[in-house]
Design a protein around this motif. Structure first.
Motif, PDB file in Angstrom:
ATOM      1  N   LEU A   1      -6.616   4.076   0.350  1.00  0.00           N
ATOM      2  CA  LEU A   1      -7.541   4.043   1.471  1.00  0.00           C
ATOM      3  C   LEU A   1      -8.002   5.466   1.762  1.00  0.00           C
ATOM      4  O   LEU A   1      -7.549   6.417   1.148  1.00  0.00           O
ATOM      5  CB  LEU A   1      -6.856   3.432   2.695  1.00  0.00           C
ATOM      6  CG  LEU A   1      -6.288   2.017   2.511  1.00  0.00           C
ATOM      7  CD1 LEU A   1      -5.527   1.585   3.749  1.00  0.00           C
ATOM      8  CD2 LEU A   1      -7.411   1.027   2.199  1.00  0.00           C
ATOM      9  N   GLY A   2      -8.927   5.609   2.692  1.00  0.00           N
ATOM     10  CA  GLY A   2      -9.324   6.937   3.108  1.00  0.00           C
ATOM     11  C   GLY A   2     -10.374   7.561   2.209  1.00  0.00           C
ATOM     12  O   GLY A   2     -11.161   6.860   1.560  1.00  0.00           O
TER      13      GLY A   2
ATOM     14  N   HIS B   1     -11.142   6.387  -1.444  1.00  0.00           N
ATOM     15  CA  HIS B   1     -11.749   5.062  -1.503  1.00  0.00           C
ATOM     16  C   HIS B   1     -13.249   5.139  -1.231  1.00  0.00           C
ATOM     17  O   HIS B   1     -14.054   4.545  -1.956  1.00  0.00           O
ATOM     18  CB  HIS B   1     -11.073   4.129  -0.494  1.00  0.00           C
ATOM     19  CG  HIS B   1     -11.704   2.771  -0.426  1.00  0.00           C
ATOM     20  ND1 HIS B   1     -11.456   1.796  -1.354  1.00  0.00           N
ATOM     21  CD2 HIS B   1     -12.603   2.249   0.443  1.00  0.00           C
ATOM     22  CE1 HIS B   1     -12.160   0.704  -1.065  1.00  0.00           C
ATOM     23  NE2 HIS B   1     -12.867   0.960   0.032  1.00  0.00           N
ATOM     24  N   TRP B   2     -13.641   5.888  -0.199  1.00  0.00           N
ATOM     25  CA  TRP B   2     -15.055   5.981   0.144  1.00  0.00           C
ATOM     26  C   TRP B   2     -15.821   6.791  -0.894  1.00  0.00           C
ATOM     27  O   TRP B   2     -17.002   6.521  -1.165  1.00  0.00           O
ATOM     28  CB  TRP B   2     -15.218   6.557   1.546  1.00  0.00           C
ATOM     29  CG  TRP B   2     -14.719   5.569   2.560  1.00  0.00           C
ATOM     30  CD1 TRP B   2     -13.554   5.602   3.257  1.00  0.00           C
ATOM     31  CD2 TRP B   2     -15.376   4.349   2.937  1.00  0.00           C
ATOM     32  NE1 TRP B   2     -13.425   4.486   4.052  1.00  0.00           N
ATOM     33  CE2 TRP B   2     -14.526   3.701   3.883  1.00  0.00           C
ATOM     34  CE3 TRP B   2     -16.577   3.751   2.586  1.00  0.00           C
ATOM     35  CZ2 TRP B   2     -14.869   2.496   4.463  1.00  0.00           C
ATOM     36  CZ3 TRP B   2     -16.923   2.534   3.170  1.00  0.00           C
ATOM     37  CH2 TRP B   2     -16.053   1.921   4.098  1.00  0.00           C
TER      38      TRP B   2
ATOM     39  N   LEU C   1       0.825  -1.207   0.000  1.00  0.00           N
ATOM     40  CA  LEU C   1       0.000   0.000   0.000  1.00  0.00           C
ATOM     41  C   LEU C   1       0.858   1.257   0.000  1.00  0.00           C
ATOM     42  O   LEU C   1       0.520   2.251  -0.651  1.00  0.00           O
ATOM     43  CB  LEU C   1      -0.935  -0.002   1.207  1.00  0.00           C
ATOM     44  CG  LEU C   1      -2.013  -1.101   1.204  1.00  0.00           C
ATOM     45  CD1 LEU C   1      -2.756  -1.111   2.529  1.00  0.00           C
ATOM     46  CD2 LEU C   1      -2.987  -0.891   0.046  1.00  0.00           C
TER      47      LEU C   1
ATOM     48  N   PRO D   1     -12.205  -4.387  -1.382  1.00  0.00           N
ATOM     49  CA  PRO D   1     -12.117  -2.953  -1.691  1.00  0.00           C
ATOM     50  C   PRO D   1     -11.981  -2.662  -3.180  1.00  0.00           C
ATOM     51  O   PRO D   1     -12.455  -1.627  -3.656  1.00  0.00           O
ATOM     52  CB  PRO D   1     -10.868  -2.508  -0.911  1.00  0.00           C
ATOM     53  CG  PRO D   1     -10.773  -3.461   0.225  1.00  0.00           C
ATOM     54  CD  PRO D   1     -11.215  -4.775  -0.353  1.00  0.00           C
TER      55      PRO D   1
END
Length: 431
Positions: free
Chosen positions: A173-174, A177-178, A16, A71
């Motif tokens: 991420l974070g 991503h959302w 990552l 994800p």
């Protein structure tokens, strides 16, 4: 055959953090054509090279079911899609994509549609306006692909932003991503409502073909799955905007290519292939070993996660002379060997998991590369850094141009013509 035993510690966090640089870093610590490590707590091997491509895409060796992390499914590909199918189920669903994305007439029509939208958007802009090439390309491609597949054009800018979010969110991420998760939920719901009424769709359109597709069991796709698969046509098409930003970057760093593209549109194929080879898109793809396997004398136990190192292979000095030099000439007059160049995966697109939209990518990229080369513009000071640690990556500024106008005919014919440049190259540590 010597295996690189680079790390048996779990590498998930390093993956990552390292992005495109992660696997090449593991290769450098070893001296073989295989890396052994652990990812997500699972024994993992990484392979590269044409023979590895053929080994990896052999369905007797690998299964994709469960190989995509949740994800990635929730952002990039969607769930219950062609990406996670194997065997007859995969081939039947894949035929849907090949029938539209590998048809030369349809591909040409899509590239022309996108080119027309690109021209119109630039013509309609006020003089001296500021254009972000990445954003402009994403919106023009979205407009073009919506016309092409037969879905409505309302709120196109919002749709383009959602398609960009789906691609941009899978590798991190974070917040991004959302944002991608929310974009997918929004667009799957919107498309499912459209595809639930196939009689209302344009006759013969791509959208109608998806809505009426029958899987290997003879059943018509559930509207929710059909919506997800239609997104798997629209979303990767819009993702060509990443390559267009890279093309603008290449034309800026190596301006001789502008003159070649203006004088010889046939050069656009070689230029497009070199952009795809040189600049990073997908770092790797993964699958699981379906049984105990042997690769060049090395054992791969059943259930092992197997990664095919796409970015590393496209920069492998055993395949490419001076791999870190941008040189479209390597593709001039030469056919591209299928299992050498793998920016969008390898193998046979008709029977395997290779991206069926590869022809679409090349067609749109070469079209917009020529149209970029025919423009006269300023390149203001900006951050052109391309980070290898961010997946997916692009020039940080999106590549900003100003004072855009099409060159007059006399200037276009001058091979010496180059863009007016006023920029600050802050680094391309990724390249």
């Amino acid at each position: 055959m010597t295996t690189s035993r680079a790390s048996f510690l779990d590498q998930t966090l390093n993956l990552l953090a390292g992005g495109y640089a992660w696997l090449p870093g593991l290769w450098r610590r070893g001296d073989g054509r295989m890396v052994r490590t652990r990812v997500l707590g699972r024994p993992t091997v990484a392979l590269r090279g044409p023979e590895a491509v053929r080994f990896f895409y052999d369905e007797r060796h690998m299964t994709r079911h469960g190989a995509l992390p949740e994800p990635v499914q929730a952002t990039l590909t969607g769930k219950r899609t062609v990406h996670g199918l194997d065997g007859p189920a995969h081939r039947t669903r894949k035929h849907l994509f090949m029938s539209v994305l590998a048809d030369p007439g349809r591909v040409t029509a899509l590239a022309e549609e996108v080119g027309a939208h690109w021209d119109r958007r630039l013509r309609d802009r006020p003089a001296h306006s500021r254009v972000v090439v990445f954003d402009e390309a994403a919106e023009a491609i979205t407009e073009g692909v919506c016309d092409w597949v037969g879905i409505p054009m309302d709120a196109t800018d919002a749709l383009a932003a959602d398609m960009v979010a789906l691609v941009d969110g899978f590798g991190g991420l974070g917040p991004r991503h959302w944002k991608a998760r929310m974009a997918r939920a929004r667009r799957e719901k919107w498309l499912a409502a459209l595809l639930a009424e196939p009689d209302a769709l344009p006759s013969g359109s791509v959208a109608e073909l998806v809505a009426r597709h029958r899987d290997e069991d003879g059943r018509i796709l559930d509207p929710g799955i059909a919506a997800t698969e239609l997104l798997n046509i629209v979303r990767p098409t819009v993702a060509v905007a990443w390559y267009v930003a890279f093309a603008a970057h290449a034309l800026h760093r190596w301006p001789d290519n502008r003159a070649r593209l203006r004088a010889d549109p046939g050069y656009a194929d070689a230029f497009a292939q070199e952009v795809r080879r040189f600049y990073p898109i997908a770092p790797f793809v993964g699958a699981f070993a379906v049984k105990d396997l042997t690769w060049q004398g090395e054992q791969i136990p059943e259930g092992t996660l197997v990664l095919l190192d796409l970015h590393g292979q496209n920069h492998d000095d055993q395949l490419w002379e001076s791999p870190y030099s941008f040189d479209p000439g390597r593709f001039t007059g030469a056919s591209v060997r299928r299992d050498d160049l793998v920016p969008q995966g390898g193998g046979d697109p008709h029977t395997g998991h290779r991206c069926p939209g590869e022809a679409v990518t090349v067609a749109i990229l070469r079209t917009l590369a020529v149209q970029l080369a025919r423009l006269d513009y300023m390149v203001p000071r900006q951050d052109l850094t391309i980070s290898l640690r961010r997946v997916p990556t692009r020039p940080r500024s999106g590549f900003v141009i100003t004072d855009v106008r099409e060159q007059d005919e006399a200037k276009r014919k001058s091979e010496a013509a180059t863009p007016r440049v006023r920029s600050r190259q802050t680094g391309t540590a990724a390249i």
